[in-house]
Write an enzyme that holds these catalytic residues in place. Sequence first.
Site, mmCIF file in Angstrom:
data_model
loop_
_atom_site.group_PDB
_atom_site.id
_atom_site.type_symbol
_atom_site.label_atom_id
_atom_site.label_comp_id
_atom_site.label_asym_id
_atom_site.label_seq_id
_atom_site.Cartn_x
_atom_site.Cartn_y
_atom_site.Cartn_z
ATOM 1 N N PHE A 1 0.826 -1.198 0.000
ATOM 2 C CA PHE A 1 0.000 0.000 0.000
ATOM 3 C C PHE A 1 0.868 1.260 0.000
ATOM 4 C CE2 PHE A 1 -2.681 -3.477 1.412
ATOM 5 C CZ PHE A 1 -3.796 -3.301 0.606
ATOM 6 N N SER A 2 0.679 2.180 0.933
ATOM 7 C CA SER A 2 1.355 3.479 0.841
ATOM 8 C C SER A 2 2.850 3.435 1.122
ATOM 9 C CB SER A 2 0.685 4.492 1.766
ATOM 10 O OG SER A 2 -0.564 4.882 1.231
ATOM 11 N N VAL A 3 3.378 2.315 1.565
ATOM 12 C CA VAL A 3 4.836 2.176 1.631
ATOM 13 C C VAL A 3 5.415 2.400 0.230
ATOM 14 C CG1 VAL A 3 6.748 0.610 2.183
ATOM 15 C CG2 VAL A 3 4.683 0.601 3.589
#
Length: 422
Positions: A79-81
């Site tokens: 995801f936002s990593v």
Amino acid sequence: MTRVNSERSAALPHGVQGAADSNFACTLNGFSQLFPGRRFGGGALAVYLHGEPVLDVWTGYTDRRGTQYWTENTGAMVFSVTKGLASTVIHRLADRGLIDYDTPVAEYWPEFGANGKAAITVRDVMRHRAGLSQLGGVSKAELLDHVAMEKRVAAAPVNRMLYGKPAYHALTYGWLMSGLARGVTGKGMRVLIREELAEPLNTDGLHLGRPPVEAPTRAAQILAPQGTIANPIFNFVAPRIAALTYSGGFGSMYFPGMKSVVQGDTPFLDSEIPAANGVATARAIAKMYGAIANGGRVDGTQFLSQERTALLTGKASYVPDRNIFVPLSFHLGYHALPFPPGFMPGFGHAGLAGSVGWADPASGMSFAFVHNRLLTPMLLDQAAFAGLGALIRKDAARARKRGYQTVADLGASYQMPRTVAG
């Protein structure tokens, strides 16, 4: 130090595979308790200290039925990593003089200058202050077409209520980064993550979207949500709210069919979403942040210049984000956790459900945690990385005091692609 072998190492908790310096016993115990059974999936954790690996472990299952074991080459959709990966690509280009943070984006990507955006700088975008966070009622088909989304954000008008203020660009950040990078290099972010990150770090464990069939890295299945019961009222109202100019965080994340893209074989992975659909191993993410925490150098490789990495540490800010309402101190693509003070020093990027990549240049430590849970009975997953971070810092301090041994280089090295597409 424990090294991986064909049997479970006696120095590791039951079910945990990999290798770890003996100073990290508390970290290992905490990690092992996050995956108590087959229905809780699996995950991996890696720690680098002064640019060297000191812990690289994994456990649990990659599939929803709990039949396939997590391995050294299992990657999770983080995801936002992924935003941290895309940001690091930009820093690599800046290191070569191809991008300057205070130059308007439109100088590299002329189409971006439309609708009053000519003055927005690279720094504005990387601090989530460009006023372009809203999806504006985009459809699922449009969202899964990455070139179309780059064109869409280039043509979009600025949200004047958000411009200049911290407002988390949950999905548009990735296409802003890929459009900028494409304007400089002519290449898409899927290719650049391989060329600018995976290759110099000599790891196969960094991909944007689904890894190719010939790649050693395999994406774990997302456990939940897998239900198909529709809510007609929500489905009628939600798109109309999301399309509003002032729909806040909901409008920056929602699109029709958003649940379906993480179900089954995860259609989300068949596009380029440089803000959300990276598939990565904990080892590869920790190695990248290990360079950032160590003056740009990791495992004997100068990945970023020392001068560049010195610019990546920002000042703490307690200003709440306009979309997610918590202060994140965004600086050049990474965020901090400024509150409570001292709770988690350093910076990096966390993702939905709690995957994270983190660097602490003050101590020379980096770590990454990935897993395949999204919505499961483990409701504390979103904050699990903070608890692991506390254990890691304690064990790392002990390692620096007592001395430590590095662990074996586990997992597949960089694999040359058979074909290249942007």
